[in-house]
Design a protein around this motif. Structure first.
Motif, PDB file in Angstrom:
ATOM      1  N   ILE A 179      46.755  34.561  47.585  1.00  0.00           N
ATOM      2  CA  ILE A 179      47.725  35.423  46.913  1.00  0.00           C
ATOM      3  C   ILE A 179      48.341  36.372  47.949  1.00  0.00           C
ATOM      4  N   PHE A 180      49.659  36.416  47.952  1.00  0.00           N
ATOM      5  CA  PHE A 180      50.412  37.223  48.907  1.00  0.00           C
ATOM      6  C   PHE A 180      50.633  38.635  48.362  1.00  0.00           C
ATOM      7  N   GLY A 181      50.774  38.716  47.012  1.00  0.00           N
ATOM      8  CA  GLY A 181      50.960  40.021  46.385  1.00  0.00           C
ATOM      9  C   GLY A 181      52.337  40.212  45.776  1.00  0.00           C
ATOM     10  N   GLU A 182      53.217  39.214  45.972  1.00  0.00           N
ATOM     11  CA  GLU A 182      54.573  39.326  45.406  1.00  0.00           C
ATOM     12  C   GLU A 182      54.897  38.128  44.513  1.00  0.00           C
ATOM     13  N   GLU A 183      53.853  37.521  43.934  1.00  0.00           N
ATOM     14  CA  GLU A 183      54.046  36.334  43.093  1.00  0.00           C
ATOM     15  C   GLU A 183      54.759  36.698  41.786  1.00  0.00           C
ATOM     16  N   THR A 184      55.514  35.741  41.274  1.00  0.00           N
ATOM     17  CA  THR A 184      56.196  35.928  39.990  1.00  0.00           C
ATOM     18  C   THR A 184      55.238  35.580  38.850  1.00  0.00           C
ATOM     19  N   PRO A 185      55.564  36.014  37.618  1.00  0.00           N
ATOM     20  CA  PRO A 185      54.740  35.613  36.470  1.00  0.00           C
ATOM     21  C   PRO A 185      54.556  34.095  36.373  1.00  0.00           C
ATOM     22  N   ASP A 186      55.637  33.331  36.618  1.00  0.00           N
ATOM     23  CA  ASP A 186      55.529  31.865  36.545  1.00  0.00           C
ATOM     24  C   ASP A 186      54.560  31.330  37.594  1.00  0.00           C
ATOM     25  N   PHE A 188      51.961  32.903  38.880  1.00  0.00           N
ATOM     26  CA  PHE A 188      50.594  33.192  38.424  1.00  0.00           C
ATOM     27  C   PHE A 188      50.164  32.209  37.336  1.00  0.00           C
ATOM     28  N   ARG A 189      51.101  31.857  36.447  1.00  0.00           N
ATOM     29  CA  ARG A 189      50.753  30.883  35.390  1.00  0.00           C
ATOM     30  C   ARG A 189      50.467  29.511  35.994  1.00  0.00           C
ATOM     31  N   ASP A 190      51.200  29.141  37.045  1.00  0.00           N
ATOM     32  CA  ASP A 190      50.912  27.874  37.723  1.00  0.00           C
ATOM     33  C   ASP A 190      49.536  27.914  38.389  1.00  0.00           C
ATOM     34  N   LEU A 191      49.181  29.045  38.988  1.00  0.00           N
ATOM     35  CA  LEU A 191      47.833  29.197  39.545  1.00  0.00           C
ATOM     36  C   LEU A 191      46.781  28.996  38.453  1.00  0.00           C
ATOM     37  N   GLY A 192      47.105  29.453  37.234  1.00  0.00           N
ATOM     38  CA  GLY A 192      46.187  29.256  36.112  1.00  0.00           C
ATOM     39  C   GLY A 192      45.858  27.787  35.863  1.00  0.00           C
ATOM     40  N   LYS A 193      46.847  26.918  36.069  1.00  0.00           N
ATOM     41  CA  LYS A 193      46.584  25.475  35.900  1.00  0.00           C
ATOM     42  C   LYS A 193      45.528  25.017  36.904  1.00  0.00           C
ATOM     43  N   ASP A 194      45.635  25.516  38.144  1.00  0.00           N
ATOM     44  CA  ASP A 194      44.678  25.108  39.181  1.00  0.00           C
ATOM     45  C   ASP A 194      43.281  25.640  38.894  1.00  0.00           C
ATOM     46  N   ILE A 195      43.207  26.755  38.172  1.00  0.00           N
ATOM     47  CA  ILE A 195      41.903  27.317  37.790  1.00  0.00           C
ATOM     48  C   ILE A 195      41.335  26.597  36.580  1.00  0.00           C
ATOM     49  N   PHE A 196      42.150  26.400  35.538  1.00  0.00           N
ATOM     50  CA  PHE A 196      41.621  25.999  34.229  1.00  0.00           C
ATOM     51  C   PHE A 196      41.709  24.507  33.916  1.00  0.00           C
ATOM     52  N   ASN A 197      42.609  23.752  34.575  1.00  0.00           N
ATOM     53  CA  ASN A 197      42.649  22.313  34.302  1.00  0.00           C
ATOM     54  C   ASN A 197      41.252  21.714  34.472  1.00  0.00           C
ATOM     55  N   LYS A 208      38.015  30.268  43.928  1.00  0.00           N
ATOM     56  CA  LYS A 208      38.033  31.497  44.740  1.00  0.00           C
ATOM     57  C   LYS A 208      39.473  31.837  45.090  1.00  0.00           C
ATOM     58  N   ILE A 209      39.815  33.125  45.011  1.00  0.00           N
ATOM     59  CA  ILE A 209      41.143  33.555  45.456  1.00  0.00           C
ATOM     60  C   ILE A 209      40.986  34.613  46.540  1.00  0.00           C
ATOM     61  N   PHE A 210      41.864  34.542  47.528  1.00  0.00           N
ATOM     62  CA  PHE A 210      41.931  35.556  48.577  1.00  0.00           C
ATOM     63  C   PHE A 210      43.130  36.443  48.277  1.00  0.00           C
ATOM     64  N   VAL A 211      42.889  37.756  48.203  1.00  0.00           N
ATOM     65  CA  VAL A 211      43.939  38.690  47.784  1.00  0.00           C
ATOM     66  C   VAL A 211      44.113  39.783  48.839  1.00  0.00           C
ATOM     67  N   PRO A 212      45.340  40.320  48.987  1.00  0.00           N
ATOM     68  CA  PRO A 212      45.548  41.401  49.949  1.00  0.00           C
ATOM     69  C   PRO A 212      44.845  42.672  49.493  1.00  0.00           C
ATOM     70  N   PHE A 215      45.254  44.934  46.068  1.00  0.00           N
ATOM     71  CA  PHE A 215      45.919  44.037  45.114  1.00  0.00           C
ATOM     72  C   PHE A 215      45.668  44.514  43.680  1.00  0.00           C
ATOM     73  N   ASP A 216      46.710  44.507  42.869  1.00  0.00           N
ATOM     74  CA  ASP A 216      46.610  44.883  41.457  1.00  0.00           C
ATOM     75  C   ASP A 216      46.353  43.621  40.627  1.00  0.00           C
ATOM     76  N   PHE A 217      45.165  43.536  40.034  1.00  0.00           N
ATOM     77  CA  PHE A 217      44.786  42.323  39.298  1.00  0.00           C
ATOM     78  C   PHE A 217      45.437  42.227  37.913  1.00  0.00           C
ATOM     79  N   ILE A 218      45.971  43.327  37.412  1.00  0.00           N
ATOM     80  CA  ILE A 218      46.452  43.337  36.013  1.00  0.00           C
ATOM     81  C   ILE A 218      47.586  42.334  35.777  1.00  0.00           C
ATOM     82  N   PRO A 219      48.633  42.269  36.625  1.00  0.00           N
ATOM     83  CA  PRO A 219      49.681  41.251  36.392  1.00  0.00           C
ATOM     84  C   PRO A 219      49.125  39.824  36.412  1.00  0.00           C
ATOM     85  N   LEU A 220      48.167  39.572  37.301  1.00  0.00           N
ATOM     86  CA  LEU A 220      47.556  38.227  37.345  1.00  0.00           C
ATOM     87  C   LEU A 220      46.869  37.938  36.017  1.00  0.00           C
ATOM     88  N   LEU A 221      46.018  38.855  35.570  1.00  0.00           N
ATOM     89  CA  LEU A 221      45.275  38.624  34.328  1.00  0.00           C
ATOM     90  C   LEU A 221      46.212  38.538  33.126  1.00  0.00           C
TER      91      LEU A 221
END
Length: 337
Positions: A179-186, A188-197, A208-212, A215-221
């Motif tokens: 995670i770079f820290g400037e991801e869009t909502p879409d 993050f939702r695509d990352l969700g596929k890689d987590i939950f599929n 595992k995710i590497f975050v700067p 990093f604010d986790f709230i937009p991701l969650l």
């Protein structure tokens, strides 16, 4: 004797058959599969079938196989011990062995026998000559080569047992997200596929995710909320409840989205329903952290694939035909025998 072109034709027709399955045929198949393995819900079986049908384009198979010298002069008997963590995970090995012209003797996982038998029956129906080349057995013996996928523990057993023949032995791997820290909502939702599929059961799932730093986790969650229905699956929910209780009892700091737990850890492989995170200072720090885990990482995902040698968020479960597990070229191995 089947030529390489004959074998390519069989797999291309298999792709057509999968794409042409009627709703009733799909329902019948997915019901049988779910009865065998409760993790293999219909949408995951359909995703797996879609994934392999992408491989089975005639021109793509020709182009891929043309990179190897696939002579038929010395047919070998190749054993494959298949995993069963996600639907059809053993298909790529099956295809590689048969396309290379060898005989396949596979030991199926008890968790994924319905789908693999569907593939076997379909192939033999398309070309009955394959019945002399394609076998599913309980015991693997008198082999000329071996491909096995298992845990770190079973891999030691495989290494010992098949030490006298050429082999590929794969161990536990997992995947991670950057995670770079400037991801869009879409994104993050695509990352969700890689987590939950596949409920996170695959080696290409992000655990595992590497975050700067900071990093604010709230937009991701917030943007993962669309995956909330996963908690309705009883096996997943049991894992979530158990892992949450451990974090609470140990008073471990964590984020809880009511269906996913995020907690800081330097470990790479997280339990089902948990994703580990780790902070990085800068690109050099990130690179050194990833290098320290190189032997355990199957693939890396990042937004639009910005990080070197990564793939875009959302694509982890759709490898290309030449994306070999553990980065070991299965076809080159088979062509060398």
């Amino acid at each position: 004797m089947m030529t390489l072109e004959d074998r390519i034709e069989v797999f291309a027709q298999l792709g057509d058959k999968i794409k042409g399955l009627s709703a009733d045929e799909l329902n019948d198949l997915t019901d049988k599969v779910r009865n065998e393995n409760a993790w293999f819900v219909p949408e995951n079986v359909i995703m797996a079938l879609h994934g392999i049908s992408k491989f089975l384009d005639k021109e793509a198979l020709r182009k891929w196989s043309s990179n190897y010298s696939l002579k038929n002069s010395s047919l070998k008997k190749i054993g494959v011990a298949m995993a069963g963590n996600i639907p059809l995970v053993g298909f790529h090995d099956l295809m590689c062995v048969l396309l290379s012209g060898h005989h396949l003797v596979a030991k199926l996982s008890s968790q994924d026998s319905i789908l693999m038998n569907f593939i076997k029956d379909s192939l033999i129906e398309i070309n009955p000559a394959l019945s002399k080349q394609l076998f599913f057995e309980e015991r693997l013996k008198n082999l000329d080569g071996m491909i096995a996928t298992g845990s770190d523990n079973t891999s030691r057993y495989f290494e010992y047992y098949f030490r006298n023949i050429p082999h590929i032995i794969r161990k536990n791997r997992t995947s991670c997200g950057i995670i770079f820290g400037e991801e869009t909502p879409d994104e993050f939702r695509d990352l969700g596929k890689d987590i939950f599929n596949y409920f996170g059961l695959g080696c290409r799932n992000v655990s595992k995710i590497f975050v700067p730093e900071n990093f604010d986790f709230i937009p991701l969650l917030d943007n993962l909320q669309s995956f909330q229905p996963i908690i309705n699956h009883h096996k997943y929910a049991n894992n979530y409840d158990y892992q949450k209780s451990i974090l609470l009892v140990n008073q471990t700091h964590h984020f809880d989205s009511s269906f996913l737990l995020l907690t800081e850890s330097q470990n790479l492989v997280s339990p089902i329903s948990v994703v580990y995170y780790e902070y990085y200072e800068d690109q050099n720090d990130l690179t050194s952290k990833l290098n320290s885990h190189q032997e355990k990482i199957q693939c890396i995902v990042s937004a639009k694939g910005w990080y070197k040698k990564s793939i875009p968020f959302g694509d982890a479960q759709f490898p290309e035909v030449n994306d070999y597990a553990d980065r070991v070229d299965t076809m080159a191995f088979l062509a060398s025998l």
